[in-house]
Structures are given as structure tokens and as C-alpha cells.
Design a protein around this motif. Structure first.
Motif, short mmCIF file in Angstrom:
data_model
loop_
_atom_site.label_atom_id
_atom_site.label_comp_id
_atom_site.label_asym_id
_atom_site.label_seq_id
_atom_site.Cartn_x
_atom_site.Cartn_y
_atom_site.Cartn_z
N VAL A 15 0.79 -1.10 0.00
CA VAL A 15 -0.16 -0.18 0.04
C VAL A 15 0.97 1.30 -0.13
O VAL A 15 1.83 1.22 0.69
CB VAL A 15 -0.95 0.03 1.35
CG1 VAL A 15 -1.89 1.09 1.09
CG2 VAL A 15 -1.73 -1.26 1.23
N VAL A 16 0.52 2.27 -0.80
CA VAL A 16 1.48 3.30 -0.93
C VAL A 16 0.64 4.70 -0.76
O VAL A 16 -0.68 4.64 -1.19
CB VAL A 16 1.96 3.53 -2.46
CG1 VAL A 16 2.65 4.85 -2.43
CG2 VAL A 16 3.02 2.35 -2.72
N LEU A 17 0.79 5.43 0.12
CA LEU A 17 0.23 6.77 0.32
C LEU A 17 0.93 7.58 -0.38
O LEU A 17 2.07 8.02 -0.11
CB LEU A 17 0.09 7.17 1.82
CG LEU A 17 -0.34 8.47 2.15
CD1 LEU A 17 -1.69 8.53 1.77
CD2 LEU A 17 -0.14 8.77 3.68
N ALA A 18 0.00 8.44 -1.66
CA ALA A 18 0.72 9.37 -2.26
C ALA A 18 0.49 10.72 -1.90
O ALA A 18 -0.07 11.75 -2.23
CB ALA A 18 0.11 9.20 -3.78
N SER A 19 1.15 10.93 -0.79
CA SER A 19 0.94 12.21 0.09
C SER A 19 2.03 12.73 0.82
O SER A 19 2.67 11.59 1.81
CB SER A 19 -0.46 12.04 0.94
OG SER A 19 -0.58 13.16 1.74
N ALA A 20 2.64 13.59 1.00
CA ALA A 20 3.61 13.96 1.82
C ALA A 20 2.93 14.81 3.09
O ALA A 20 3.85 15.11 4.07
CB ALA A 20 4.39 15.35 1.38
N SER A 21 1.67 14.71 3.27
CA SER A 21 1.06 15.36 4.59
C SER A 21 1.21 14.56 5.54
O SER A 21 1.04 13.37 5.74
CB SER A 21 -0.46 15.58 4.20
OG SER A 21 -1.07 15.66 5.27
N PRO A 39 5.49 10.55 -2.00
CA PRO A 39 4.89 12.04 -2.31
C PRO A 39 4.52 12.07 -3.94
O PRO A 39 5.33 11.67 -4.39
CB PRO A 39 5.66 13.05 -1.65
CG PRO A 39 6.55 12.23 -0.62
CD PRO A 39 6.81 10.86 -1.27
N SER A 40 3.38 12.68 -4.10
CA SER A 40 3.13 12.73 -5.46
C SER A 40 3.95 14.21 -5.88
O SER A 40 4.10 15.12 -5.18
CB SER A 40 1.58 12.99 -5.45
OG SER A 40 1.33 13.61 -6.82
N ARG A 41 4.36 14.12 -7.27
CA ARG A 41 4.79 15.37 -7.92
C ARG A 41 3.82 16.39 -8.58
O ARG A 41 3.99 17.05 -9.40
CB ARG A 41 5.86 14.93 -8.64
CG ARG A 41 7.03 14.44 -7.85
CD ARG A 41 8.32 14.01 -8.81
NE ARG A 41 9.12 13.43 -8.32
CZ ARG A 41 9.82 12.45 -8.91
NH1 ARG A 41 9.80 12.29 -10.21
NH2 ARG A 41 10.88 11.47 -8.50
N PHE A 42 2.58 15.56 -8.47
CA PHE A 42 1.52 16.54 -9.12
C PHE A 42 1.26 17.85 -8.86
O PHE A 42 0.99 18.00 -7.38
CB PHE A 42 -0.09 15.72 -9.24
CG PHE A 42 -1.06 16.35 -9.82
CD1 PHE A 42 -1.01 16.43 -11.29
CD2 PHE A 42 -1.97 17.05 -9.24
CE1 PHE A 42 -2.31 17.10 -11.68
CE2 PHE A 42 -3.16 17.72 -9.51
CZ PHE A 42 -3.18 17.65 -11.08
N LYS A 43 1.26 18.71 -9.88
CA LYS A 43 0.95 20.19 -9.42
C LYS A 43 -0.34 20.60 -9.27
O LYS A 43 -1.06 20.44 -10.12
CB LYS A 43 1.54 21.31 -10.32
CG LYS A 43 3.25 21.09 -10.61
CD LYS A 43 4.01 21.86 -9.90
CE LYS A 43 5.62 21.87 -9.92
NZ LYS A 43 6.02 20.75 -9.17
N LYS A 65 -2.85 13.19 -8.20
CA LYS A 65 -1.64 12.67 -7.23
C LYS A 65 -1.40 11.37 -7.13
O LYS A 65 -0.26 10.70 -7.28
CB LYS A 65 -1.97 13.32 -5.79
CG LYS A 65 -2.25 14.79 -5.36
CD LYS A 65 -2.36 15.10 -4.06
CE LYS A 65 -2.63 16.50 -3.84
NZ LYS A 65 -3.09 16.74 -2.49
N ALA A 66 -2.76 10.33 -7.10
CA ALA A 66 -2.39 9.05 -6.96
C ALA A 66 -1.87 8.43 -8.34
O ALA A 66 -0.84 7.53 -8.21
CB ALA A 66 -3.75 8.43 -6.62
N LEU A 67 -2.47 8.81 -9.35
CA LEU A 67 -2.11 8.47 -10.71
C LEU A 67 -0.63 8.85 -10.97
O LEU A 67 0.04 7.93 -11.41
CB LEU A 67 -3.05 9.14 -11.73
CG LEU A 67 -4.25 8.63 -12.09
CD1 LEU A 67 -4.93 9.49 -12.89
CD2 LEU A 67 -4.40 7.04 -12.50
N ASP A 68 -0.21 9.97 -10.54
CA ASP A 68 1.30 10.31 -10.81
C ASP A 68 2.20 9.22 -10.23
O ASP A 68 2.99 8.60 -10.56
CB ASP A 68 1.52 11.80 -10.27
CG ASP A 68 2.77 11.96 -10.02
OD1 ASP A 68 3.60 11.98 -11.16
OD2 ASP A 68 3.45 11.82 -8.85
#
Ligand code: M5T
Length: 649
Positions: A15-21, A39-43, A65-68
Motif C-alpha cells: 500500500v502506498v500513500l501518495a501524500s507528503a502530508s 509523495p506525489s509530484r502532481f502540481k 496525485k495518486a495516478l502520478d
């Protein structure tokens, strides 16, 4: 402690959390989820104006974000050097067949290394936004921006939305297959009236900078908040409860494709969450294989997996059962379960059954449904009201929806059983069934019996209490000195207006048969010095003079010809420069967004001759009578507000 068996079920998945929060990481690790952080790089630069609702924007951002992250991980950052895609997919499948790895209990923050060579099974993206009157607030760019956000929120109720996307990834012939699930959660937050000094002190603390709306409710920002309605963690950045329910939908109620189809005849008839999760601890062999088979198929002869695949998806099944949930709420309210538990709690099912004079078995089932719906909390000691139920469901509470619920149960429910005929005929069932005409809608339907009238007034009063403050303060109305609320019923909005604007006198204009019964709904005289009531019919009698006219949930009740007739009368009384405030549920132009307004419009089809309208439709109606819209605002409640000014004829 892993509260939800489904969280445990994900232990052998990557499981991957695509978030830097950091907040999202903490919420998910506290829940016992094992995951990595990439973390996602999506702007976050999607065009907000292109979304029908703020939450649609949050969901799309979460998805991007998740797709990135899913694509980046698939495209090789996580590939062994020199390895072909095909080989990588084969190796990942091999890893899938291994017994669950002993993964660390906390999220891993460092980038994936050689030992992390599997592509993700699940990628989670989230986006939190704060919205006020249709405006979307994200993270402030600097202190001045934080100040402008916080001063907008000052003293107001706003919505916090978190959009969440869950991507289930699989690798087929080096192709990345993704199944995307999305949802959002809304929480209402009200700020106290705060001084400039406090706002700047807060900004200088540095806390606002990495947070949507410029505040952190979980820390110092908690001091700014008067109340929260809804999921607190949703404000913090991740709606954990909704997320667990979504996962359960995805992983506990769907056939598990990793496992062989059901072939044996020893499946228990009903699987509970508990026995499912117990089985998981037993490895991937026999016991788990049996427990993981599709549920509700516990018959002697097994069902081929093809048939399992063709079952409707679970959200549809939930929808199918929606009316049962509504009826359970209506019944528990009517039987005063929430009143009883407001006074004494916790109480066991037997005690409650005795007190509400009902069977123990039936009461137990009703209580369990209420607990599953989030209305009651069930512990070993018995049942108690949840916070949500305490606020809205006991009949005596300040914000009680009890009268509205009783009204829905006793009237709307019946009307909806006739929905098909209303749709076929395109008219109100009321007319069809009783031969009434549009002109006497309210007199015939609500006011001919005293009981029915009081029930209707109570229902309308309870609904207005939820929205009046937001309607009264959506725009600055302090320049007006006299207002007239046409069809203002028990005067709830009038009192809020008088409270919000000390220089304003408000007249409530409504039918004599309504006004003769409104005294019981009034606050102390001392608290309502500038509100008066004038009886009359706004289609026939002359309207009181005012420089601000108000139509709150009135135009919706009427077809266009009657709405024109009413607006023409208001236009005749309103002087140029005067204004008309219209409070209605405003639909989006395409009538596409799943807002409560669409259901309300259906309700109006079965119950009256009216309908909900879009801003464009209101604009055209108003313009035909010399009113020009100067502002429109979402209040965060079911009612939106339009302010229109009377132009010079
Ligand atoms: C209202 C509120 C928000 N937040 C934080 O605001 C960020 C929103 O920004 P985002 O764009 O959704 O997330 P991010 O931090 O940029 O992370 P990422 O997912 O990588 O985009 C998230 O952090 C949230 O916790 C709080 O901590 N407390 C609050 O009361």
C-alpha cells in the motif's frame, strides 16, 4: 489495535500513500495500516472553474496525485536494473504468492529500495480543501494570503472537503491496469468571531502555512473553532471512517480474484467481519481460502465465479436498501429512542424495549441498524446517542430535526410511493389524487387540519433553524433598514436577520392561517424587538413596504407562471436600488451534480407544482421583473443565496 478487519486484510498488499502530508501519514498509521509514503509530484493547478462542485475539484486533484505515483512506480523507478517489464511483472506475481511479509508497523518514509521491488497494489491519494461561498481555499502562499483566508473564514461556517482516490493496481503483460475508486467527505466548521490581533498572532506561529484554509484544527487552530459538524479527521486531512467503509466495500464484499472460485460446499451461510478477519491470520492456505470466498453464496451447491462476477456492484446494493435505512431512522425517531438515550445512557436493548413499549427482539434489531448507520454507539454496556444523533435527533434539542423527520415519514414517504405516476404524468400527485388546483396548494394541503398545519410548521421551523444564520449572513445587508420576508412562516430567518443587523426591522408576511399559530415558535420578546408579523396572501394582498424583500424557499414551490406573478408583484413594490434576497437550493446549469437539490426537485414533482432551478434559470426569472443578480453564494447548507437589485425601470 486494528479496528477494521479490512485494514488487517491489506497486510499482504503493498500500500502506498501518495501524500507528503504528515497528518495523513499519522492518521493511517494510527489506524494500523501498513504503507509506504511516496509523495506525489502532481502540481495542484487544475482549473477550479471547470468543476461543477468544489468536491469534484478535490476528488480530481486526489486522483491526479495518486495516478502520478502509480505511473511513476510502474514506469521503472522501482524496477531492478536491466530487468524487462515482463520479468518484473512475473516476479511481482511470485511475490504475491508468498506468505505475507512481516512488514514494519509504521509507514516507511524513505524511497523504495531493492527490497521494495514490487509495484504497488494500492495507491491512495487525497486532497483537502476549505470552501466558503463557492470559493476554494488551499494552502496559503504567504502570510498575507493566510491572513486573507482566515479573515474570510472569521465568524463564519465553512465546509472542509477531502477528496480521496484509491487506485487498485495490477500488472498484466507489463501493462498497468488500474481500478479507480473515489469518494469525498464534507465537514462543517464554524469559526468564532476573532480579533485581528489573534489572527496575526496565529499567522506568526507559522502553523497556517502548510494547511488548507490556513489553519490546523488539530493544533493551535483548534482555538479558532466554535463547532464542527461531521468527521473531525476529515478536516485534519483524511476521512478515516469513510475510507474504512470504502475499503470494506472494495475488499470484503467483492469476490476475491486472487483466490480460486468457490468449489466446495462447506462455506458458512453468513460471514461476519469477525470470522473473516480471524481466518486471515491463518495464512493463505486452506482456512483463508474458504473464508475469503464470496459471501451470500453459502448454499450446498457452489455458484460458478462467472455468476459472482455479474452481481451488481455493492454501491448499487446499498442504494437499493437506502429506503430501509431512512425508514429505520424515521421509526427510531418516532419511537423516541434518541430522546430516551439523551436522558439516560448507555441502556441495553431490553431496557430500551421496555421503555419504548416495544418487543425486545425488534428493538434490538432496530438499535443495531441505528448503530450501523452511525446514529448510536453500541458498547458492552449498551447503546448511547452518537454526537450527530444528540445534536439533531432528540425532539427537544435546539437543532432538532425530529419534526422534519416525522413529516417525511408521514407525508413525503406516502407521496414517494406514487413516484412512478408523478413521473409518467409530470404533475403533482396531489392534484391527480385530490383534484385540487395550484392556487390553493398550501391551504388545501397543509392548513385544512390543525394537526397537519402544526406538523408542517414545526417541520419548516426545524429546517429553517439549520440554515437561517447562514442565509442571513451570506451577504452584508447592513445598509438596509427594512426587510419583508414573504412567506416567512414562523419567523426564524426574520429573527436571525434582526440579530445580525441591529439597524434592520423585519416584517414577516404570511397567510393568516399560518400566523395565527406562530406564537409558540417565538423567542423571548426581549430578544426579538424588531420583528413583526403581518397577515396576507402574497398573490393577492398589497405587500408591506421594505427596501429588502426576501423569498426563502418560496419560488421552488411554484411553477414558472406563478413565480412570474409573484415576482411581478414584488417588483411593483420594490423601489429602484432596493433588493430581493432569494434563498433556494441552486442547481448547477447541467443539473448533473449529485446535490440534494435534484432529489428535492423530484420531491417537488410528487408533492407540488414547483421545481428547483439553476442560477441561470433564477437569473432569467428575476431579470424579467427588473431584478439584476449582484451576488450568489453557497452557504454550505442545503440553501444557497442570490441577491438581486431592482434596476431603474
Ligand atoms: C483544514 C486543515 C488542513 N490541514 C492540512 O492541510 C493540507 C491540505 O493540503 P493538501 O494539498 O490536501 O495536502 P498536502 O499537505 O499538500 O500533501 P499532498 O497529499 O502531498 O499534496 C493537508 O496536509 C492537511 O493535513 C491540517 O493539517 N489541518 C486542518 O485543520
Amino acid at each position: 489495535m486494528v479496528l477494521y478487519p479490512v485494514i488487517r486484510r491489506l497486510r499482504n498488499k503493498r500500500v502506498v500513500l501518495a501524500s507528503a502530508s504528515p497528518r495523513r501519514q499519522e492518521i493511517l498509521s494510527t489506524a494500523g495500516l501498513r504503507f509506504e509514503v511516496v509523495p506525489s509530484r502532481f502540481k495542484e493547478k487544475l482549473n477550479k472553474a471547470s468543476f461543477p462542485t468544489p468536491y469534484a475539484y478535490a476528488i480530481e486533484t486526489a486522483k491526479q496525485k495518486a495516478l502520478d505515483v502509480a505511473r511513476r512506480m510502474h514506469q521503472g523507478e522501482w524496477k531492478r536494473e536491466g530487468e524487462t517489464e515482463k520479468r518484473r511483472c512475473e516476479r511481482e506475481r511470485d511475490i504475491d504468492r508468498l506468505p505475507p511479509a512481516r512488514a514494519p508497523t509504521r509507514a516507511r518514509e524513505e524511497p523504495a529500495t531493492e527490497k521494495d521491488l514490487r509495484a504497488p497494489d494500492i495507491v491512495i491519494g487525497a486532497d483537502t480543501i476549505v470552501t466558503l461561498q463557492g470559493l476554494i481555499l488551499e494552502k496559503p502562499v504567504d502570510k498575507q494570503d493566510a491572513y486573507s483566508m482566515l479573515s474570510r473564514l472569521n465568524g463564519k461556517e465553512h465546509s472542509v472537503f477531502t477528496g480521496v482516490t484509491i487506485i487498485q493496481c495490477s500488472c498484466r503483460d507489463s501493462r498497468l491496469d488500474m481500478e479507480i475508486s473515489e469518494f469525498h467527505e464534507e465537514t462543517l466548521v464554524k469559526f468564532s468571531q476573532l480579533s485581528e490581533e489573534l489572527l496575526w498572532d496565529y499567522i506568526h506561529s507559522g502553523e497556517p502555512m502548510d494547511k488548507a484554509g490556513g489553519y490546523g484544527i488539530q493544533a493551535l487552530g483548534g482555538m479558532l473553532v466554535e463547532y464542527v459538524h461531521g468527521d473531525f479527521l476529515n478536516v485534519v486531512g483524511f476521512p478515516l471512517n469513510h475510507f474504512c467503509k470504502k475499503l470494506a466495500e472494495l475488499y470484503l464484499t467483492r469476490p476475491n480474484e486472487d483466490l480460486p472460485p468457490a468449489e466446495h460446499d462447506s462455506i458458512p451461510a453468513v460471514d461476519t467481519f469477525e470470522n473473516l478477519s480471524d481466518a486471515e491470520g491463518r495464512g493463505q492456505g486452506g482456512a483463508q481460502g474458504q473464508a475469503d470466498r464470496p459471501r451470500a453464496l453459502g448454499r450446498k451447491n457452489s455458484v460458478p465465479s462467472r455468476m459472482v462476477d455479474s452481481l451488481p456492484p455493492t454501491p448499487l446494493l446499498e442504494l437499493l436498501d437506502g429506503f430501509k435505512a431512512s425508514k429505520a431512522l424515521f421509526t427510531a425517531c418516532k419511537m423516541k429512542v434518541f430522546d430516551l438515550l439523551q436522558d439516560e445512557a448507555p441502556l441495553g436493548a431490553a431496557e430500551i424495549a421496555q421503555r419504548i413499549e416495544a418487543s425486545e427482539g425488534g428493538t434490538g434489531r432496530l438499535l443495531d441498524v441505528c448503530a450501523a448507520l452511525g446514529l448510536l454507539e453500541k458498547t458492552d454496556r449498551g447503546y448511547s446517542n452518537t454526537e450527530l444523533a444528540s445534536l439533531y435527533l432528540p425532539s427537544g434539542g435546539k437543532y432538532s430535526l425530529h419534526p422534519l423527520i416525522v413529516y417525511q415519514d408521514e407525508h413525503t414517504w406516502d407521496f414517494f410511493t406514487d413516484l412512478e405516476s408523478a413521473v409518467r404524468e409530470g404533475t403533482s400527485r396531489h392534484r391527480g389524487a385530490q383534484g385540487r388546483t395550484v392556487d390553493s396548494l398550501f391551504q388545501d394541503r397543509f392548513y385544512q387540519s390543525q394537526d397537519r398545519k402544526l406538523q408542517f410548521l414545526r417541520a419548516m421551523h426545524s429546517l429553517s433553524k439549520l440554515t437561517a444564520r447562514q442565509v442571513a449572513t451570506a451577504f452584508d445587508l447592513s445598509r438596509f433598514t427594512s426587510a419583508c420576508d414573504l412567506g416567512g412562516c414562523t419567523g426564524t430567518l426574520a429573527h436571525e436577520l434582526a440579530r445580525a443587523y441591529p439597524g434592520l426591522k423585519v416584517t414577516v408576511f404570511d397567510l393568516p392561517e399560518v400566523l395565527e399559530d406562530v406564537s409558540g415558535f417565538q423567542p423571548d420578546r426581549a430578544r426579538a424587538p424588531r420583528v413583526s408579523f403581518v397577515p396576507g396572501d402574497f398573490f393577492q394582498d398589497s405587500l408591506p413596504e421594505a427596501d429588502l424583500y426576501i423569498l426563502s424557499r418560496i419560488l421552488r414551490d411554484w411553477p414558472d407562471d406563478k413565480a412570474h406573478a409573484l415576482l411581478s408583484r414584488i417588483s411593483g413594490s420594490c423601489k429602484p436600488g432596493g433588493c430581493l434576497l432569494v434563498a433556494e437550493t441552486v442547481l448547477d446549469e447541467q443539473k448533473r451534480a449529485a446535490r440534494p437539490g435534484l432529489l428535492q426537485s423530484l420531491d417537488l414533482l410528487v408533492q407540488s407544482w414547483g421545481r428547483e432551478r439553476s442560477l441561470g434559470e433564477y437569473g432569467r426569472l428575476l431579470q424579467a421583473h427588473g431584478f439584476e443578480i449582484v451576488g450568489a453564494a453557497r452557504t454550505g447548507t442545503i440553501v444557497d443565496v442570490i441577491l438581486a437589485t431592482r434596476t431603474t425601470p
